[in-house]
Each structure stands twice: as C-alpha cells, then as structure tokens.
Design a protein around this motif. Structure first.
Motif, mmCIF file in Angstrom:
data_model
loop_
_atom_site.group_PDB
_atom_site.id
_atom_site.type_symbol
_atom_site.label_atom_id
_atom_site.label_comp_id
_atom_site.label_asym_id
_atom_site.label_seq_id
_atom_site.Cartn_x
_atom_site.Cartn_y
_atom_site.Cartn_z
ATOM 1 N N MET A 1 20.925 15.905 -5.709
ATOM 2 C CA MET A 1 19.476 15.818 -5.685
ATOM 3 C C MET A 1 19.092 14.353 -5.501
ATOM 4 O O MET A 1 19.580 13.476 -6.207
ATOM 5 N N GLY A 2 18.216 14.079 -4.573
ATOM 6 C CA GLY A 2 17.733 12.716 -4.363
ATOM 7 C C GLY A 2 16.747 12.323 -5.450
ATOM 8 O O GLY A 2 15.719 12.985 -5.638
ATOM 9 N N ARG A 3 17.087 11.278 -6.189
ATOM 10 C CA ARG A 3 16.210 10.815 -7.271
ATOM 11 C C ARG A 3 15.313 9.692 -6.776
ATOM 12 O O ARG A 3 15.744 8.839 -6.005
ATOM 13 N N VAL A 4 14.071 9.667 -7.240
ATOM 14 C CA VAL A 4 13.206 8.525 -6.996
ATOM 15 C C VAL A 4 13.681 7.424 -7.930
ATOM 16 O O VAL A 4 13.688 7.597 -9.153
ATOM 17 N N VAL A 5 14.135 6.305 -7.359
ATOM 18 C CA VAL A 5 14.727 5.250 -8.166
ATOM 19 C C VAL A 5 13.949 3.934 -8.121
ATOM 20 O O VAL A 5 14.139 3.081 -8.985
ATOM 21 N N LEU A 6 13.092 3.750 -7.134
ATOM 22 C CA LEU A 6 12.313 2.522 -6.997
ATOM 23 C C LEU A 6 10.994 2.826 -6.315
ATOM 24 O O LEU A 6 10.811 3.886 -5.729
ATOM 25 N N PHE A 7 10.085 1.857 -6.360
ATOM 26 C CA PHE A 7 8.869 1.918 -5.563
ATOM 27 C C PHE A 7 8.637 0.552 -4.935
ATOM 28 O O PHE A 7 9.104 -0.469 -5.436
ATOM 29 N N ASP A 8 7.949 0.547 -3.823
ATOM 30 C CA ASP A 8 7.526 -0.686 -3.163
ATOM 31 C C ASP A 8 6.023 -0.641 -2.984
ATOM 32 O O ASP A 8 5.490 0.349 -2.475
ATOM 33 N N LEU A 9 5.347 -1.696 -3.390
ATOM 34 C CA LEU A 9 3.922 -1.853 -3.119
ATOM 35 C C LEU A 9 3.792 -2.911 -2.032
ATOM 36 O O LEU A 9 4.223 -4.052 -2.218
ATOM 37 N N SER A 10 3.218 -2.544 -0.907
ATOM 38 C CA SER A 10 2.978 -3.498 0.172
ATOM 39 C C SER A 10 1.545 -3.987 0.085
ATOM 40 O O SER A 10 0.626 -3.205 -0.130
ATOM 41 N N SER A 11 1.369 -5.289 0.265
ATOM 42 C CA SER A 11 0.059 -5.902 0.156
ATOM 43 C C SER A 11 -0.007 -7.093 1.099
ATOM 44 O O SER A 11 1.012 -7.724 1.372
ATOM 45 N N GLN A 12 -1.181 -7.420 1.564
ATOM 46 C CA GLN A 12 -1.350 -8.633 2.349
ATOM 47 C C GLN A 12 -1.591 -9.838 1.438
ATOM 48 O O GLN A 12 -1.646 -10.968 1.905
ATOM 49 N N ASP A 13 -1.687 -9.586 0.120
ATOM 50 C CA ASP A 13 -1.830 -10.653 -0.871
ATOM 51 C C ASP A 13 -0.955 -10.286 -2.079
ATOM 52 O O ASP A 13 -1.457 -9.898 -3.132
ATOM 53 N N PRO A 14 0.374 -10.403 -1.928
ATOM 54 C CA PRO A 14 1.267 -9.946 -3.001
ATOM 55 C C PRO A 14 1.101 -10.712 -4.305
ATOM 56 O O PRO A 14 1.282 -10.134 -5.379
ATOM 57 N N GLU A 15 0.736 -11.998 -4.235
ATOM 58 C CA GLU A 15 0.524 -12.754 -5.477
ATOM 59 C C GLU A 15 -0.625 -12.160 -6.283
ATOM 60 O O GLU A 15 -0.534 -12.002 -7.497
ATOM 61 N N ARG A 16 -1.695 -11.818 -5.598
ATOM 62 C CA ARG A 16 -2.854 -11.222 -6.270
ATOM 63 C C ARG A 16 -2.499 -9.843 -6.828
ATOM 64 O O ARG A 16 -2.881 -9.492 -7.941
ATOM 65 N N ALA A 17 -1.762 -9.057 -6.047
ATOM 66 C CA ALA A 17 -1.346 -7.736 -6.510
ATOM 67 C C ALA A 17 -0.454 -7.866 -7.744
ATOM 68 O O ALA A 17 -0.622 -7.125 -8.723
ATOM 69 N N ALA A 18 0.480 -8.803 -7.720
ATOM 70 C CA ALA A 18 1.377 -9.007 -8.861
ATOM 71 C C ALA A 18 0.585 -9.388 -10.107
ATOM 72 O O ALA A 18 0.840 -8.873 -11.199
ATOM 73 N N ALA A 19 -0.387 -10.274 -9.953
ATOM 74 C CA ALA A 19 -1.223 -10.689 -11.090
ATOM 75 C C ALA A 19 -2.002 -9.497 -11.641
ATOM 76 O O ALA A 19 -2.130 -9.330 -12.864
ATOM 77 N N PHE A 20 -2.524 -8.656 -10.764
ATOM 78 C CA PHE A 20 -3.287 -7.483 -11.188
ATOM 79 C C PHE A 20 -2.424 -6.543 -12.022
ATOM 80 O O PHE A 20 -2.776 -6.182 -13.147
ATOM 81 N N TYR A 21 -1.272 -6.121 -11.485
ATOM 82 C CA TYR A 21 -0.431 -5.144 -12.183
ATOM 83 C C TYR A 21 0.163 -5.711 -13.464
ATOM 84 O O TYR A 21 0.327 -4.995 -14.445
ATOM 85 N N SER A 22 0.448 -6.985 -13.466
ATOM 86 C CA SER A 22 0.958 -7.625 -14.674
ATOM 87 C C SER A 22 -0.123 -7.656 -15.757
ATOM 88 O O SER A 22 0.134 -7.315 -16.908
#
Length: 116
Positions: A1-22
C-alpha cells in the motif's frame, strides 16, 4: 500500500509561507537547503506528516502536493500513466531516494518517492 509520507507546499514567497505556518501552527521550519525549507509537524509523542516549503517552479507555482512512498517508482509511474496520469517530472535521483511528480487523471499533483 502506498503511504502518504511527505507533503510539499509550493509558494512564490516561501519565506512568508514558512513564517505563517510556523507562527499559526507551531511547525518547526529548518533552514533551507537548495531553497527547500524542511518542515516538522510533530514529534515522537504526537507524530505528524513532515514535508517542506519551497518556491514553486513554473509548472507548479503554488499549491500542495502529497508524496506517496512506493516500492518501485518506475512501475508506479508506468501504471499511473496507463490509468491517465501525466508525468510532470520523470524519475529524479537524490542521495537517498528517487522522486517523480505526476498529475493524476483528475488534475491533482502528486509525488512518488522510493527510498534506496
């Protein structure tokens, strides 16, 4: 069975996205490696699915992709294409794993990952 093991969030402003989720969810965001910010969403007491945030490429500028662990990436790609998926990035080799990106028959972006 294929397990979901990771996710990727793509953004044009990854620093801002990282700050938001953190800030909002308390995710632990590590320093970027090749523009990819590793994300930890849990610990040994309460595990979560880990992933990463990066600047989205032109073929996936923003959005979320799950990474599905497979035993044989080439066979999984072949079967996916036979059932209507499209290859976005064919099998890529990294130090400890192989990775490919596809779009399923209904338009969802997915990643396939095979550990070495």
């Amino acid at each position: 069975m294929g397990r979901v093991v990771l996710f990727d969030l793509s953004s044009q402003d990854p620093e801002r996205a990282a700050a938001f989720y953190s800030s909002v969810f308390g995710w632990k965001i590590s320093e970027p490696n090749w523009g990819y910010y590793p994300v930890t969403t849990g610990d040994d007491n309460q595990p979560g699915i880990h992933g990463g945030i990066s600047k989205g490429p032109s073929d996936f500028p923003h959005g979320t992709r799950i990474q599905i662990e497979v035993d044989d990436i080439e066979e999984s790609i072949k079967k996916s294409v036979e059932l209507g998926a499209q290859i976005v990035r064919d099998k890529m080799e990294f130090d400890n794993f192989y990775l490919a990106y596809l779009v399923d028959p209904v338009g969802n972006g997915i990643g396939l990952i095979q550990n070495k």
